[in-house]
Design a protein around this motif. Structure first.
Motif, PDB file in Angstrom:
ATOM      1  N   ALA A  17      -2.700  23.562  27.241  1.00 35.15           N
ATOM      2  CA  ALA A  17      -2.821  22.106  27.282  1.00 35.15           C
ATOM      3  C   ALA A  17      -1.907  21.547  28.357  1.00 35.15           C
ATOM      4  O   ALA A  17      -0.826  22.086  28.602  1.00 35.15           O
ATOM      5  CB  ALA A  17      -2.466  21.498  25.924  1.00 35.15           C
ATOM      6  N   SER A  18      -2.330  20.459  28.992  1.00 38.89           N
ATOM      7  CA  SER A  18      -1.512  19.824  30.020  1.00 38.89           C
ATOM      8  C   SER A  18      -0.294  19.169  29.365  1.00 38.89           C
ATOM      9  O   SER A  18      -0.281  18.915  28.150  1.00 38.89           O
ATOM     10  CB  SER A  18      -2.327  18.771  30.771  1.00 38.89           C
ATOM     11  OG  SER A  18      -2.641  17.694  29.912  1.00 38.89           O
ATOM     12  N   PRO A  19       0.760  18.877  30.141  1.00 35.48           N
ATOM     13  CA  PRO A  19       1.976  18.304  29.563  1.00 35.48           C
ATOM     14  C   PRO A  19       1.748  17.020  28.774  1.00 35.48           C
ATOM     15  O   PRO A  19       2.489  16.738  27.839  1.00 35.48           O
ATOM     16  CB  PRO A  19       2.853  18.053  30.796  1.00 35.48           C
ATOM     17  CG  PRO A  19       2.384  19.044  31.795  1.00 35.48           C
ATOM     18  CD  PRO A  19       0.912  19.176  31.574  1.00 35.48           C
ATOM     19  N   ASP A  20       0.757  16.228  29.133  1.00 35.11           N
ATOM     20  CA  ASP A  20       0.510  14.954  28.449  1.00 35.11           C
ATOM     21  C   ASP A  20      -0.829  14.945  27.732  1.00 35.11           C
ATOM     22  O   ASP A  20      -1.472  13.901  27.599  1.00 35.11           O
ATOM     23  CB  ASP A  20       0.566  13.799  29.463  1.00 35.11           C
ATOM     24  CG  ASP A  20       1.921  13.684  30.133  1.00 35.11           C
ATOM     25  OD1 ASP A  20       2.932  13.731  29.415  1.00 35.11           O
ATOM     26  OD2 ASP A  20       1.983  13.548  31.370  1.00 35.11           O
TER      27      ASP A  20
ATOM     28  N   LEU B 230       0.886  27.570  21.562  1.00 36.79           N
ATOM     29  CA  LEU B 230       0.732  26.513  22.563  1.00 36.79           C
ATOM     30  C   LEU B 230       1.441  26.925  23.844  1.00 36.79           C
ATOM     31  O   LEU B 230       2.650  27.178  23.846  1.00 36.79           O
ATOM     32  CB  LEU B 230       1.316  25.197  22.038  1.00 36.79           C
ATOM     33  CG  LEU B 230       1.352  24.029  23.032  1.00 36.79           C
ATOM     34  CD1 LEU B 230      -0.055  23.613  23.439  1.00 36.79           C
ATOM     35  CD2 LEU B 230       2.116  22.839  22.448  1.00 36.79           C
ATOM     36  N   ILE B 231       0.696  27.020  24.925  1.00 37.50           N
ATOM     37  CA  ILE B 231       1.264  27.345  26.229  1.00 37.50           C
ATOM     38  C   ILE B 231       1.428  26.037  26.990  1.00 37.50           C
ATOM     39  O   ILE B 231       0.448  25.349  27.278  1.00 37.50           O
ATOM     40  CB  ILE B 231       0.343  28.287  27.033  1.00 37.50           C
ATOM     41  CG1 ILE B 231      -0.072  29.497  26.192  1.00 37.50           C
ATOM     42  CG2 ILE B 231       1.015  28.715  28.326  1.00 37.50           C
ATOM     43  CD1 ILE B 231       1.030  30.454  25.885  1.00 37.50           C
ATOM     44  N   GLY B 232       2.659  25.669  27.301  1.00 36.40           N
ATOM     45  CA  GLY B 232       2.848  24.383  27.967  1.00 36.40           C
ATOM     46  C   GLY B 232       4.202  24.260  28.630  1.00 36.40           C
ATOM     47  O   GLY B 232       5.106  25.078  28.432  1.00 36.40           O
TER      48      GLY B 232
ATOM     49  N   VAL C   2       4.006  17.160  22.569  1.00 37.19           N
ATOM     50  CA  VAL C   2       2.648  17.581  22.234  1.00 37.19           C
ATOM     51  C   VAL C   2       2.671  18.469  20.992  1.00 37.19           C
ATOM     52  O   VAL C   2       1.847  18.319  20.084  1.00 37.19           O
ATOM     53  CB  VAL C   2       1.999  18.325  23.420  1.00 37.19           C
ATOM     54  CG1 VAL C   2       0.614  18.822  23.042  1.00 37.19           C
ATOM     55  CG2 VAL C   2       1.926  17.413  24.642  1.00 37.19           C
ATOM     56  N   LEU C   3       3.626  19.400  20.942  1.00 38.26           N
ATOM     57  CA  LEU C   3       3.739  20.294  19.795  1.00 38.26           C
ATOM     58  C   LEU C   3       3.989  19.504  18.514  1.00 38.26           C
ATOM     59  O   LEU C   3       3.371  19.772  17.474  1.00 38.26           O
ATOM     60  CB  LEU C   3       4.870  21.294  20.033  1.00 38.26           C
ATOM     61  CG  LEU C   3       5.097  22.325  18.931  1.00 38.26           C
ATOM     62  CD1 LEU C   3       3.928  23.295  18.853  1.00 38.26           C
ATOM     63  CD2 LEU C   3       6.402  23.096  19.174  1.00 38.26           C
TER      64      LEU C   3
ATOM     65  N   LEU D  94      -1.049  16.882  12.515  1.00 38.71           N
ATOM     66  CA  LEU D  94      -2.483  16.795  12.278  1.00 38.71           C
ATOM     67  C   LEU D  94      -2.952  17.885  11.319  1.00 38.71           C
ATOM     68  O   LEU D  94      -2.566  19.049  11.445  1.00 38.71           O
ATOM     69  CB  LEU D  94      -3.251  16.907  13.603  1.00 38.71           C
ATOM     70  CG  LEU D  94      -2.936  15.833  14.643  1.00 38.71           C
ATOM     71  CD1 LEU D  94      -3.601  16.158  15.973  1.00 38.71           C
ATOM     72  CD2 LEU D  94      -3.392  14.469  14.158  1.00 38.71           C
ATOM     73  N   ALA D  95      -3.784  17.492  10.363  1.00 38.26           N
ATOM     74  CA  ALA D  95      -4.373  18.458   9.437  1.00 38.26           C
ATOM     75  C   ALA D  95      -5.526  19.182  10.131  1.00 38.26           C
ATOM     76  O   ALA D  95      -6.144  18.637  11.051  1.00 38.26           O
ATOM     77  CB  ALA D  95      -4.857  17.723   8.189  1.00 38.26           C
ATOM     78  N   PRO D  96      -5.812  20.409   9.677  1.00 38.08           N
ATOM     79  CA  PRO D  96      -5.148  21.185   8.625  1.00 38.08           C
ATOM     80  C   PRO D  96      -3.919  21.910   9.165  1.00 38.08           C
ATOM     81  O   PRO D  96      -3.704  21.971  10.376  1.00 38.08           O
ATOM     82  CB  PRO D  96      -6.231  22.175   8.204  1.00 38.08           C
ATOM     83  CG  PRO D  96      -6.986  22.442   9.477  1.00 38.08           C
ATOM     84  CD  PRO D  96      -7.011  21.111  10.195  1.00 38.08           C
TER      85      PRO D  96
END
Length: 241
Positions: free
Chosen positions: A105-108, A135-137, A145-146, A152-154
């Motif tokens: 995912a991008s930084p934002d 998560l690679i970021g 972002v993390l 967020l579920a689940p």
């Protein structure tokens, strides 16, 4: 869940029965449909509007070379509309052999309007596969972002692997990748809040760097209630601010 399978007279429709059979095996009702159109992209978009579809899932065959698939072609035309989520799957190994989901995912990325709904879908997939999400970021910004993903579920197992900078992403992926990893790119449409020029070529780079890996490109949609051709995703009503 109900699934509509559409095909176009531009190519063969022999794959429809096998897709319907696969869906029935996982207890997903389906209804094969056929559309006739002079242009594949416009045919898909017209069918999506007719069916009020909020997601379009496409397969990426081994016969399709990455440059032909992405540039000046079907993908580029489909991504011009933002009212639906576009998912492109390149399967190479049985999905049920997945050990980890590497989420790029991008930084934002959390600034994208469809972020919440897209991440929920990815986390549901992780739960179904009993696989953790990595998560690679970029360090720093991606911590936010993390944190957003965690709300967020689940719930699912979630860790982060930091890169020094966004351009160093592919190097970090090569160091992280193991057999059994499922690569997921949370992409952004050109002109979107988090789109960067490098994202234009990133899917092609991933495809070439990891030719035997399962790869999913996820472009989350932004349904707009003021557009008569769009459908509001109920999950977007509960976005975290």
């Amino acid at each position: 869940m109900r699934s509509e399978i559409s095909s176009w007279r531009l190519g063969s429709t022999h794959a429809l029965p096998s897709v319907a059979k696969y869906l029935s095996q996982v207890e997903v009702p389906s209804k094969p449909l056929t559309r006739i159109d002079l242009n594949l992209a416009s045919g898909i978009l017209k069918a999506r509007r007719e069916l009020n579809a909020t997601e379009v899932l496409m397969g990426w065959s081994e016969q399709s070379r990455a440059p032909e698939f992405f540039f000046g072609s079907l993908m580029e035309n489909l991504l011009r509309e933002s009212e639906f989520s576009l998912l492109v799957l390149r399967p190479r190994e049985p999905i049920n052999t997945t050990r980890r989901l590497l989420l790029i995912a991008s930084p934002d990325a959390d600034l994208e309007p469809g972020f919440n709904a897209g991440i929920r879908s990815i986390k549901r997939l992780a739960r179904q596969l009993s696989a953790p999400v990595v998560l690679i970021g970029h360090a720093g910004v991606s911590e936010r972002v993390l944190s957003r993903i965690r709300t967020l579920a689940p719930d699912c197992d979630l860790v982060m692997s930091k890169t020094e900078r966004w351009p160093g992403l592919t190097r970090a992926l090569k160091e992280q990748y193991r057999d059994g990893d499922f690569l997921i790119l949370f992409g952004a449409r050109q002109g979107g809040l988090t789109w960067k020029p490098r994202m234009t070529h990133l899917p092609e780079e991933l495809a070439e760097l990891f030719p035997r890996a399962n790869l999913l490109l996820f472009y989350s949609g932004d349904p707009r209630p003021d557009n008569p051709n769009s459908v509001m995703n109920p999950e977007s009503l509960s976005r975290v601010n």
